[in-house]
Each structure stands twice: as structure tokens, then as C-alpha cells.
Design an enzyme around this catalytic site. Structure first.
Site, PDB file in Angstrom:
ATOM      1  N   ASP A 132     -10.786   4.059  -2.123  1.00 38.55           N
ATOM      2  CA  ASP A 132     -10.165   4.198  -1.190  1.00 38.55           C
ATOM      3  C   ASP A 132     -10.753   5.065   0.297  1.00 38.55           C
ATOM      4  OD1 ASP A 132      -8.215   2.163  -2.061  1.00 38.55           O
ATOM      5  OD2 ASP A 132      -7.247   3.690  -2.672  1.00 38.55           O
ATOM      6  N   HIS A 159      -3.037   2.358  -4.347  1.00 36.90           N
ATOM      7  CA  HIS A 159      -3.795   1.151  -5.130  1.00 36.90           C
ATOM      8  C   HIS A 159      -3.069   0.133  -4.394  1.00 36.90           C
ATOM      9  CE1 HIS A 159      -7.737   0.638  -5.135  1.00 36.90           C
ATOM     10  NE2 HIS A 159      -7.220   0.275  -6.193  1.00 36.90           N
TER      11      HIS A 159
HETATM   12  C1  LMR Z   1     -10.328  -2.315  -5.314  1.00 38.42           C
HETATM   13  O1  LMR Z   1     -10.164  -1.490  -4.630  1.00 38.42           O
HETATM   14  O2  LMR Z   1     -11.490  -2.956  -4.819  1.00 38.42           O
HETATM   15  C2  LMR Z   1     -10.478  -2.155  -6.791  1.00 38.42           C
HETATM   16  O3  LMR Z   1      -8.591  -1.511  -7.163  1.00 38.42           O
HETATM   17  C3  LMR Z   1     -10.404  -4.457  -7.211  1.00 38.42           C
HETATM   18  C4  LMR Z   1      -9.534  -4.982  -6.845  1.00 38.42           C
HETATM   19  O4  LMR Z   1      -8.869  -5.877  -7.672  1.00 38.42           O
HETATM   20  O5  LMR Z   1      -9.611  -4.446  -5.220  1.00 38.42           O
END
Ligand code: LMR
Length: 295
Positions: A132, A159
Site C-alpha cells: 500500500d 490492508h
Molecule cells: C494486493 O494488494 O495486491 C494483494 O493484497 C492481493 C490482492 O488480492 O489485492
């Protein structure tokens, strides 16, 4: 491969339920210092973990278009549980980096497993939110027309979707955005993972940028483990920054893992409002993880 290239790694153990012999043979030909060994299948899991200082968990299934990270819970929760039970037994003092989604729930799952085993040390359990930050730096740099390496955007919360909270008011070096730019950047950072899932059209989610981010974070942990000072990264950890038991924010890493959790700093009205929304979703994801183990 990226960990094999890291000069701080002396011994690299690769574990999976498929393919490790081939991958291990392949990367073992790289002329870097790390000795690499492969472990295949659950009967070799404990051998893979014995003696490890740092365990990185990227295991599990990826999203397909239309899925949220939480849709992976039913499969990935059990995988993380199994791995953490073995960590508690074989390397209870290791620093654990959890990447497997939904991270907002899998970190609480790991904590509960370690608590049950009597090995829980909140300082050593970190959910990886580095991607992120990496995305935020990239997208902000694009808008500003600068090099992403010169930008540092704190990203807090969790997240997944609206729990990913970029603090655009605290970017270093200081800069300002129009309300339209703030909307665009916040949305793009929150949906960065989904953007990749859709582009891959059923073939999975981010693997390359995720590997880059995971290794950047693991490298920070390894530098901290060897005693380097002043290592500050964002991570999703057991926290008292909010009333929630887990929260991502800037943390100072040291020899024992998380040495200090930094305060959120001053938030503007937009960020305060977003934080309230993020906390609601995050609370439910944390509860889901905890009750998966306790039920
Ligand atoms: C991401 O942020 O790319 C990972 O958490 C995978 C997803 O499923 O988005």
C-alpha cells in the site's frame, strides 16, 4: 529469488505444497551468499521452520475479479493457522511477516494461534502493508511529476479497500492536493490490488509488485534484527493507536521486532472521517479472525 539476492540472508528455506524442488534447484545456482534448501509438503513443514529468524508467509489462494480479500478467508485462514501452529512449535522466537489475505483477519488468527501455544509476542507478529505504501508513493509521485523514491506516504489502518488509509496530509516532503486529487489518489491506492486483479482477468492478483514490497519489508526487518537503528516502516500490528486491537501505522523496528508504535499524527477532516469508516470494517475483520480460532 529476491530473498536469495539479499546479502543479509545466510540460509533460505523454501516451503510449499508443490514445486519447491524445482524452484530450489533453480535459484540455488545464483552466485549469492545465501544457502538455499527446499521443503515439500506438510510432512517437511517443521524441518523448514527449525532455526529460522524470520518467516515470511505469502501462502494461500489469490482473488479473482469480483472477489474481495475477505472472500479468501475460508481457504487462507486454515492455511495460516497450520503454518502458525508449526512456527509456535519450531521457531517461536522468529519475526513473522504475514502477507496471506485477508491480512486484516489473518494477523489476528496468527496471534490467537500463538496465544494458544503460549508463544505470543506481539512485537514479533507483523502484517505486511508495504505494498500500500509502495503504491501510494508511486501514484502520488505520478501526480506530482517527481521520482517515487523521493516520496514517503504513510498508509495506516489495514490492508483491504476502505481500511487502507493513505495520510496524504503527512507526505514527506510536504505537498498539497486539490480535493479532486485527494479523491483520485485515495481511491486509486485503496483499489490498487483490485486494479491488478482485474487486469490479470482471472489469473490471480499482484505477485511481482507484492514480492517487491514483501522483500522491501523483510529487508527492513533483517536490518533491524542485526541492530541497525532508525528503521521505521508501516505495518499492521497489535496496537493501542486506536481502540482496535490491531491497526497499521508507522512502527520502529528493532532487534526484537516492533520496538515502538508511532502515533498517527495530526489528521485533517477528510482523514478523520475516513478513519471512522475504516475502523468499522477493520473491527469486523479482526473479530472474524479471532473467532475462527476461538470457536
Ligand atoms: C494486493 O494488494 O495486491 C494483494 O493484497 C492481493 C490482492 O488480492 O489485492
Amino acid at each position: 529469488m529476491l530473498m536469495k539476492m539479499n546479502p543479509l540472508v545466510s540460509l533460505l528455506h523454501l516451503y510449499d505444497v508443490v514445486n519447491t524442488p524445482g524452484v530450489t534447484s533453480d535459484i540455488s545456482h545464483m552466485d549469492t551468499g545465501a544457502v538455499v534448501r527446499g521443503f515439500l509438503g506438510q510432512q517437511q513443514l517443521e524441518d523448514a521452520l527449525i532455526g529460522m529468524d524470520l518467516v515470511i508467509i505469502p501462502a494461500g489462494v489469490p482473488r479473482k475479479p469480483g472477489m474481495t480479500r475477505d472472500d479468501l478467508f475460508n481457504i487462507n485462514a486454515g492455511i495460516v493457522k497450520t503454518l502458525c501452529e508449526a512456527i509456535a512449535k519450531c521457531c517461536p522466537k522468529a519475526i513473522v511477516n504475514v502477507i496471506s489475505n485477508p491480512v486484516n483477519s489473518t494477523v489476528p488468527i496468527a496471534a490467537e494461534v500463538f496465544k494458544r501455544a503460549g508463544t505470543y509476542d506481539p512485537k514479533r507478529l507483523l502484517g505486511v502493508t508495504m505494498l500500500d505504501v509502495v503504491r501510494a508513493n508511486t501514484f502520488v509521485a505520478e501526480v506530482l511529476g517527481v521520482d517515487p523514491r523521493d516520496v514517503d506516504v504513510p498508509v495506516v489502518g489495514g490492508h483491504a479497500g476502505i481500511t487502507i488509509l493513505p495520510l496524504l496530509s503527512q507526505i514527506k516532503p510536504p505537498c498539497s492536493f486539490t480535493p479532486k486529487e485527494i479523491e483520485y489518489l485515495t481511491g486509486r491506492i485503496q483499489n490498487g490490488g483490485t486494479e491488478v486483479v482485474e487486469a490479470k482477468a482471472g489469473a490471480g492478483s499482484a505477485t511481482l509488485s507484492m514480492a517487491y514490497a514483501a522483500v522491501k519489508f523483510a529487508d527492513a526487518c533483517l536490518h533491524a534484527l542485526r541492530g541497525d537503528a532508525g528503521i521505521i516502516e508501516c505495518a499492521y500490528v497489535a496496537s493501542q493507536v486506536t481502540e482496535l486491537p490491531f491497526f497499521a501505522s508507522k512502527v520502529r523496528l528493532g532487534r526484537v521486532g516492533v520496538e515502538e508504535i508511532l502515533p498517527l499524527g495530526p489528521l485533517n477532516d477528510y482523514e478523520r472521517e475516513s478513519l471512522e469508516k475504516a475502523k468499522k470494517e477493520l473491527a469486523a475483520s479482526i473479530e472474524k479472525g479471532i473467532s475462527f480460532i476461538r470457536k
